[in-house]
Design a protein around this motif. Structure first.
Motif, PDB file in Angstrom:
ATOM      1  N   UNK A 196      46.469  49.101  52.949  1.00  0.00           N
ATOM      2  CA  UNK A 196      45.892  47.999  52.047  1.00  0.00           C
ATOM      3  C   UNK A 196      46.901  47.571  51.077  1.00  0.00           C
ATOM      4  N   UNK A 197      47.860  48.401  50.594  1.00  0.00           N
ATOM      5  CA  UNK A 197      49.094  47.878  49.952  1.00  0.00           C
ATOM      6  C   UNK A 197      49.971  46.639  50.847  1.00  0.00           C
ATOM      7  N   UNK A 198      50.218  47.321  52.068  1.00  0.00           N
ATOM      8  CA  UNK A 198      50.966  46.356  52.875  1.00  0.00           C
ATOM      9  C   UNK A 198      50.450  44.918  53.128  1.00  0.00           C
ATOM     10  N   UNK A 199      49.060  45.008  53.160  1.00  0.00           N
ATOM     11  CA  UNK A 199      48.319  43.785  53.314  1.00  0.00           C
ATOM     12  C   UNK A 199      48.295  42.872  51.985  1.00  0.00           C
ATOM     13  N   UNK A 200      48.208  43.467  50.845  1.00  0.00           N
ATOM     14  CA  UNK A 200      48.271  42.670  49.805  1.00  0.00           C
ATOM     15  C   UNK A 200      49.503  42.156  49.401  1.00  0.00           C
ATOM     16  N   UNK A 201      50.624  43.095  49.798  1.00  0.00           N
ATOM     17  CA  UNK A 201      52.135  42.420  49.527  1.00  0.00           C
ATOM     18  C   UNK A 201      52.236  41.215  50.634  1.00  0.00           C
ATOM     19  N   UNK A 202      51.778  41.143  51.535  1.00  0.00           N
ATOM     20  CA  UNK A 202      51.827  40.031  52.601  1.00  0.00           C
ATOM     21  C   UNK A 202      50.940  38.717  51.943  1.00  0.00           C
ATOM     22  N   UNK A 203      50.081  39.123  51.044  1.00  0.00           N
ATOM     23  CA  UNK A 203      49.466  37.896  50.469  1.00  0.00           C
ATOM     24  C   UNK A 203      49.951  37.166  49.319  1.00  0.00           C
ATOM     25  N   UNK A 204      50.556  37.946  48.384  1.00  0.00           N
ATOM     26  CA  UNK A 204      51.532  37.511  47.106  1.00  0.00           C
ATOM     27  C   UNK A 204      51.054  36.630  46.416  1.00  0.00           C
ATOM     28  N   UNK A 205      49.468  36.431  46.384  1.00  0.00           N
ATOM     29  CA  UNK A 205      48.912  35.707  45.203  1.00  0.00           C
ATOM     30  C   UNK A 205      48.681  36.419  44.011  1.00  0.00           C
ATOM     31  N   UNK A 206      48.557  35.670  42.621  1.00  0.00           N
ATOM     32  CA  UNK A 206      48.457  36.569  41.541  1.00  0.00           C
ATOM     33  C   UNK A 206      47.132  37.416  41.274  1.00  0.00           C
ATOM     34  N   UNK A 207      46.006  37.024  42.159  1.00  0.00           N
ATOM     35  CA  UNK A 207      44.788  37.817  42.350  1.00  0.00           C
ATOM     36  C   UNK A 207      45.329  39.106  42.970  1.00  0.00           C
ATOM     37  N   UNK A 208      46.219  39.037  44.153  1.00  0.00           N
ATOM     38  CA  UNK A 208      46.491  40.081  44.618  1.00  0.00           C
ATOM     39  C   UNK A 208      47.369  41.101  44.029  1.00  0.00           C
ATOM     40  N   UNK A 209      48.230  40.602  43.352  1.00  0.00           N
ATOM     41  CA  UNK A 209      49.255  41.232  42.493  1.00  0.00           C
ATOM     42  C   UNK A 209      48.496  42.152  41.533  1.00  0.00           C
ATOM     43  N   UNK A 210      47.424  41.893  40.833  1.00  0.00           N
ATOM     44  CA  UNK A 210      46.592  42.766  40.084  1.00  0.00           C
ATOM     45  C   UNK A 210      46.002  43.949  40.898  1.00  0.00           C
ATOM     46  N   UNK A 211      45.474  43.750  41.945  1.00  0.00           N
ATOM     47  CA  UNK A 211      44.823  44.492  42.769  1.00  0.00           C
ATOM     48  C   UNK A 211      45.994  45.580  43.537  1.00  0.00           C
ATOM     49  N   UNK A 212      47.020  44.858  43.923  1.00  0.00           N
ATOM     50  CA  UNK A 212      48.111  45.714  44.277  1.00  0.00           C
ATOM     51  C   UNK A 212      48.473  46.677  43.319  1.00  0.00           C
ATOM     52  N   UNK A 213      48.855  46.354  41.982  1.00  0.00           N
ATOM     53  CA  UNK A 213      49.390  47.427  41.267  1.00  0.00           C
ATOM     54  C   UNK A 213      48.275  48.510  41.067  1.00  0.00           C
ATOM     55  N   UNK A 214      47.024  48.214  41.120  1.00  0.00           N
ATOM     56  CA  UNK A 214      45.979  49.406  41.035  1.00  0.00           C
ATOM     57  C   UNK A 214      46.174  50.108  42.150  1.00  0.00           C
ATOM     58  N   UNK A 215      46.321  49.497  43.349  1.00  0.00           N
ATOM     59  CA  UNK A 215      46.207  50.362  44.487  1.00  0.00           C
ATOM     60  C   UNK A 215      47.600  51.284  44.540  1.00  0.00           C
ATOM     61  N   UNK A 216      48.639  50.780  43.907  1.00  0.00           N
ATOM     62  CA  UNK A 216      50.109  51.444  43.817  1.00  0.00           C
ATOM     63  C   UNK A 216      50.038  52.511  42.980  1.00  0.00           C
ATOM     64  N   UNK A 217      49.072  52.408  41.914  1.00  0.00           N
ATOM     65  CA  UNK A 217      48.997  53.264  40.833  1.00  0.00           C
ATOM     66  C   UNK A 217      47.988  54.496  41.347  1.00  0.00           C
ATOM     67  N   UNK A 218      47.009  54.008  42.280  1.00  0.00           N
ATOM     68  CA  UNK A 218      46.218  55.195  43.095  1.00  0.00           C
ATOM     69  C   UNK A 218      47.008  56.103  43.918  1.00  0.00           C
ATOM     70  N   UNK A 219      48.056  55.418  44.680  1.00  0.00           N
ATOM     71  CA  UNK A 219      48.695  55.855  45.762  1.00  0.00           C
ATOM     72  C   UNK A 219      49.574  57.102  45.086  1.00  0.00           C
ATOM     73  N   UNK A 220      50.112  56.576  43.852  1.00  0.00           N
ATOM     74  CA  UNK A 220      50.989  57.542  43.146  1.00  0.00           C
ATOM     75  C   UNK A 220      50.203  58.756  42.613  1.00  0.00           C
ATOM     76  N   UNK A 221      48.910  58.342  42.284  1.00  0.00           N
ATOM     77  CA  UNK A 221      48.091  59.703  41.912  1.00  0.00           C
ATOM     78  C   UNK A 221      47.740  60.604  42.819  1.00  0.00           C
ATOM     79  N   UNK A 222      47.693  60.084  44.229  1.00  0.00           N
ATOM     80  CA  UNK A 222      47.279  60.956  45.366  1.00  0.00           C
ATOM     81  C   UNK A 222      48.561  61.461  45.769  1.00  0.00           C
ATOM     82  N   UNK A 223      49.586  60.904  45.685  1.00  0.00           N
ATOM     83  CA  UNK A 223      51.058  61.660  45.943  1.00  0.00           C
ATOM     84  C   UNK A 223      51.159  62.710  45.093  1.00  0.00           C
ATOM     85  N   UNK A 224      50.887  62.842  43.946  1.00  0.00           N
ATOM     86  CA  UNK A 224      50.938  63.920  42.927  1.00  0.00           C
ATOM     87  C   UNK A 224      50.143  64.932  43.196  1.00  0.00           C
TER      88      UNK A 224
END
Ligand SMILES: C[S@@+](CC[C@H](N)C(=O)[O-])C[C@H]1O[C@@H](n2cnc3c(N)ncnc32)[C@H](O)[C@@H]1O
Length: 237
Positions: A196-224
């Protein structure tokens, strides 16, 4: 009759019961197995679809269990009376539908001791609703069929403190009991989020940026959680 995979995992989480309600029973395999194996003395099986319930009725008849398993057509727990059942099973439905089935019948759920729930999606939302509404998750298990993971949640009435939101997505009991599939389950979830992160990064819109940050945060939590889990994973030592 033998159960396997997802249905067997649900069945294995059902405690000895006087009366089990299987909401949305469809084929009726689960309650027939539970009564035949003596885990449930009797069962009420419900389905919103009369056509689905007919399948269960045929199976009940084929096993000669008409005196022990009662079929009822209806929505959720609306066709069950308070005090009738000590265990409720809701399996193979979305987490939000399972939530609504419990939410809409407080007079019935009040006297039920154990809830065995197997949400097909929105598992995190269901766990959060349970924790916020006077339920405590007492056990969980994972099962894999082909490349799909299924989560089975056992809840009772009680209080529960969930220290971090990530434990709504990766059930705390799975970690506590070191479920044998947990490592693979988290890897599977991380791969989905990474895609999902890869897909959002390829979109690069302001809306996708917010979603992207949220998914990155989630991925970090899962990694922990993953790091913590693999530290105690015997197979990785
Ligand atoms: C995918 S099947 C799951 C069958 C079985 N519980 C299992 O886990 O294999 C979902 C069943 O739930 C029934 N259902 C959907 N919404 C329902 C509701 N609100 N109340 C009762 N049954 C419902 C459907 O008619 C269908 O037979």
């Amino acid at each position: 009759m033998r159960l396997k995979g997802r249905l067997l995992s649900v069945a294995e989480m059902v405690p000895r019961s006087k009366c089990v309600v299987d909401v949305g029973t469809d084929h009726g395999r689960l309650p027939v197995w539970l009564v035949k194996s003596g885990i449930a003395e009797r069962a009420i099986v419900t389905d919103i679809s009369a056509a689905s319930l007919k399948k269960a009725e045929a199976l009940i008849k084929a096993h000669g269990l008409e005196s022990k398993i009662e079929p009822r057509v209806g929505d959720g727990l609306s066709v069950v009376y308070p005090g009738e059942a000590d265990t409720v099973i809701v399996a193979g439905m979305g987490g939000l539908l399972i939530r609504d089935i419990l939410k809409n019948a407080p007079h019935v759920t009040a006297s039920v001791k154990t809830f065995v729930l197997q949400p097909m999606r929105a598992q995190g939302l269901l766990r959060k609703w349970l924790a916020d509404n006077g339920y405590t998750i007492v056990d969980e298990s994972l099962v894999r069929e082909k490349d799909k993971f299924y989560e089975v949640i056992v809840a009772r009435h009680g209080r529960q403190h969930i220290p971090k939101d990530v434990y709504y997505d990766i059930g705390y009991m799975l970690i506590k009991k070191q479920d044998p599939l947990l490592k693979e389950f988290i890897e599977h979830k991380m791969a989905k989020i990474a895609a999902i992160i890869e897909q959002l990064e390829s979109q690069g819109t302001p809306d996708s940026k917010k979603e992207l940050d949220e998914f990155k945060r989630k991925l970090e939590e899962y990694r922990e959680v993953y790091q913590w889990v693999t530290r105690y994973d015997r197979s990785s030592r």
